[in-house]
Design a protein around this motif. Structure first.
Motif, PDB file in Angstrom:
ATOM      1  N   LEU A 244      35.718   8.048  55.683  1.00 42.44           N
ATOM      2  CA  LEU A 244      36.370   7.603  54.538  1.00 42.44           C
ATOM      3  C   LEU A 244      36.366   6.126  54.339  1.00 42.44           C
ATOM      4  O   LEU A 244      35.879   5.789  53.030  1.00 42.44           O
ATOM      5  N   CYS A 245      36.696   5.287  55.005  1.00 44.71           N
ATOM      6  CA  CYS A 245      36.818   3.895  54.819  1.00 44.71           C
ATOM      7  C   CYS A 245      35.592   3.320  54.414  1.00 44.71           C
ATOM      8  O   CYS A 245      35.217   2.706  53.414  1.00 44.71           O
ATOM      9  N   ALA A 246      34.350   3.727  55.084  1.00 45.53           N
ATOM     10  CA  ALA A 246      33.046   3.071  55.053  1.00 45.53           C
ATOM     11  C   ALA A 246      32.474   3.782  53.892  1.00 45.53           C
ATOM     12  O   ALA A 246      31.783   2.962  53.132  1.00 45.53           O
ATOM     13  N   LEU A 247      32.629   4.988  53.446  1.00 44.61           N
ATOM     14  CA  LEU A 247      32.141   5.288  52.315  1.00 44.61           C
ATOM     15  C   LEU A 247      32.882   4.613  51.009  1.00 44.61           C
ATOM     16  O   LEU A 247      32.118   4.203  50.091  1.00 44.61           O
ATOM     17  N   LEU A 248      34.128   4.485  50.993  1.00 47.46           N
ATOM     18  CA  LEU A 248      34.762   3.690  49.935  1.00 47.46           C
ATOM     19  C   LEU A 248      34.288   2.280  49.572  1.00 47.46           C
ATOM     20  O   LEU A 248      34.009   1.778  48.673  1.00 47.46           O
ATOM     21  N   ALA A 249      34.184   1.637  50.865  1.00 45.38           N
ATOM     22  CA  ALA A 249      34.149   0.327  51.133  1.00 45.38           C
ATOM     23  C   ALA A 249      32.453   0.019  50.719  1.00 45.38           C
ATOM     24  O   ALA A 249      32.160  -0.907  49.822  1.00 45.38           O
ATOM     25  N   LEU A 250      31.640   1.020  50.932  1.00 39.26           N
ATOM     26  CA  LEU A 250      30.256   0.965  50.437  1.00 39.26           C
ATOM     27  C   LEU A 250      30.009   0.886  49.121  1.00 39.26           C
ATOM     28  O   LEU A 250      29.256   0.230  48.607  1.00 39.26           O
ATOM     29  N   LEU A 251      30.921   2.010  48.487  1.00 33.62           N
ATOM     30  CA  LEU A 251      30.656   1.961  47.151  1.00 33.62           C
ATOM     31  C   LEU A 251      31.394   0.914  46.138  1.00 33.62           C
ATOM     32  O   LEU A 251      30.979   0.792  45.149  1.00 33.62           O
ATOM     33  N   LEU A 252      32.304   0.374  46.897  1.00 32.64           N
ATOM     34  CA  LEU A 252      33.107  -0.784  46.001  1.00 32.64           C
ATOM     35  C   LEU A 252      32.506  -2.192  46.518  1.00 32.64           C
ATOM     36  O   LEU A 252      32.739  -3.063  45.650  1.00 32.64           O
ATOM     37  N   SER A 253      31.789  -2.146  47.469  1.00 29.03           N
ATOM     38  CA  SER A 253      31.117  -3.515  47.701  1.00 29.03           C
ATOM     39  C   SER A 253      29.693  -3.339  48.176  1.00 29.03           C
ATOM     40  O   SER A 253      28.854  -3.062  47.290  1.00 29.03           O
ATOM     41  N   ASP A 254      29.278  -3.856  49.532  1.00 23.32           N
ATOM     42  CA  ASP A 254      27.992  -3.415  49.928  1.00 23.32           C
ATOM     43  C   ASP A 254      27.839  -3.022  51.206  1.00 23.32           C
ATOM     44  O   ASP A 254      28.679  -2.790  51.798  1.00 23.32           O
TER      45      ASP A 254
END
Ligand SMILES: [Fe+2]
Ligand SMILES: [Fe+2]
Length: 480
Positions: A117-127
């Protein structure tokens, strides 16, 4: 994101450091709550703290060190990004929500935790780079929480390894777009480390337990993906984050401002559609977000909605400028850049779109009215009075919009052979370089060359001359 251009003052360091400390305190407080749930009361917590002083001190120090490392990473690699305190809260909000979700689902089964979850959200909100780093921090903090709450060594190691690997797979497997089928397939892909590790950890147990554990492991990836889809809109709303989902919504022809443009300024709208296509291709070619380029293209000329009939593409017959002084015409035309930015901000749309509208003509002169005014004047005429107000493009995306905008308009007026289109694009880029329009953004000569080739290829394709089909002699039969 790694190019840092904002100059920091003392208070900015203080502000960002405070944000990091606040987030670290929230994480420590949440860990204390997890411990409270485990031991069952405040009295017991005090008792445990007295008995396990070393462990508690070690955990607090570990969290502090993790946050210091995060500060160092973001300060060196994403300084402009973290200049906005809200971005810090956004990223650590992702981290905190993911830790809470993992803790909560871990209560059902450690195999069901939405590890990615953390990686997915961070990916979509940053890079990608930021998401990989966030995933590392999250894996460490999850491990610390599990140590604190006394999870057994096998489950603790399982969570750490699967959390880390699922996150990394998520970062490289997800492209930020999502149909429902994609969510399921992506979720299954993210579950691979969990399935392998679950099998290794449980194959010696009974058959029923193994099946349950494997189903939970498969569910963990799908759960992470589904939770991401539910949580993401809240982050988009709260922090104005521009995810690919949000960009797709903004460029939908049913989006309010785009619909208004198509109804009230159809000429500008059709120019916008072609521009969006070229800008997206250029974004792809030089490695900036193509969907952001596309969205910027869609909104760059919305300022023309104030007076659509004063812009050539929307005129059919009478040109209202014929009755106006060139100075007044210039004011009307150049206002569309500022008006567009104002309109976008008034509608609370993303700032990136407003800046594209404001910067897409930079400080270029409006040549037509300058020449018209020269005819009425005997003395020297200052060209500055006929220029757009700027600023010049500040980002690569806005430089792309500036170039593509001029190329799309120019190519409509020429005989569109590949050579002619290439020459027109080359002239437009060179003219803007001579007028120093790219001095405030970090676009390189190589990227300008790639943009030139891309525009030429796309525009030659869009406006290619139709092949004249020879008539077939069918000997008096029906022609085909
Ligand atoms: Fe424009
Ligand atoms: Fe335009």
């Amino acid at each position: 994101m790694s190019i840092n251009r904002i100059k920091w003052k003392k208070k900015d360091h203080f502000r960002t450091l405070t944000a990091f400390i606040l987030n670290a305190l929230i994480v420590i407080a949440l860990m204390a709550v997890a411990l409270l749930i485990k031991v069952g009361g405040i009295k017991q917590i005090i008792q445990v703290t007295m008995q396990e002083t070393k462990l508690i001190a070690f955990i607090v120090v570990s969290v502090v060190l993790t946050f210091i490392a995060s500060y160092a990473f973001y300060y060196s690699q994403y300084r402009d990004f973290m200049y906005k305190t809200s971005n810090i809260f956004m990223l650590f909000g992702v981290l905190i929500i993911s830790l809470v979700a993992n803790y909560a689902f871990g209560k059902i089964s450690v195999y069901l935790r939405p590890f990615a979850l953390c990686a997915l959200l961070a990916l979509l909100l940053s890079d990608k780079r930021s998401a990989v780093f966030m995933n590392c921090i999250y894996s460490i903090l999850m491990l610390i929480t599990d140590v604190l709450t006394g999870l057994n060594v096998n489950d603790l190691l399982f969570s750490f390894i699967v959390g880390f690997t699922s996150g990394i797979i998520a970062v490289f497997a997800v492209d930020g777009e999502g149909s429902r089928v994609k969510v399921l397939t992506r979720g299954a892909l993210i579950s691979i480390p969990a399935i392998i590790s679950t099998f290794v950890a449980s194959y010696t147990t009974d058959y029923k337990h193994l099946i349950y554990s494997l189903l939970f492991a498969l569910g963990s990836g799908i759960l992470a993906d589904a939770l991401m889809m539910v949580i993401l809109p809240f982050f988009e709303m709260a922090f104005g984050a521009l995810t690919n989902f949000r960009l797709a919504e903004l460029t939908d022809h049913k989006a309010k401002l785009i619909k208004e443009l198509s109804e009230r300024a159809p000429g500008t709208f059709s120019h916008t559609i072609i521009l969006a296509m070229i800008a997206e291709a250029c974004g792809n070619a030089i490695g900036v977000n193509p969907l952001l380029c596309r969205a910027c293209a869609y909104y760059h000329d919305v300022g023309k909605l104030n007076k659509p009939e004063y812009f050539t593409e929307n005129q059919s017959g009478k040109n209202p400028h014929d009755d106006l002084m060139p100075e007044l015409s210039t004011d009307i035309i150049r206002a569309h850049a500022k008006d567009g930015a104002e309109l976008i901000r008034k509608r609370r749309l993303p700032e990136a779109l407003a800046s594209a509208a404001e910067q897409h003509h930079g400080t270029l002169p409006i040549r037509y009215f300058y020449i018209k005014a020269s005819k009425f004047t005997d003395g020297e005429l200052s060209v500055e009075n006929f220029c757009y107000y700027g600023p010049k493009p500040q980002t690569k995306e806005n430089a792309i919009i500036m170039i593509c905008d001029a190329c799309e308009a120019k190519v409509r007026t020429i005989n569109r052979t590949h050579e002619n289109v290439d020459k027109a694009v080359k002239d437009i880029i060179e003219e803007r370089m001579e007028m120093e329009q790219f001095t405030e953004c970090d676009i390189t000569m190589r990227e300008l060359q790639i943009i030139r080739n891309t525009i030429t290829n796309v525009l030659s394709g869009v406006y290619h001359e139709r092949v004249k089909y020879p008539k077939l002699k069918t000997g008096g039969k029906r022609s085909v």
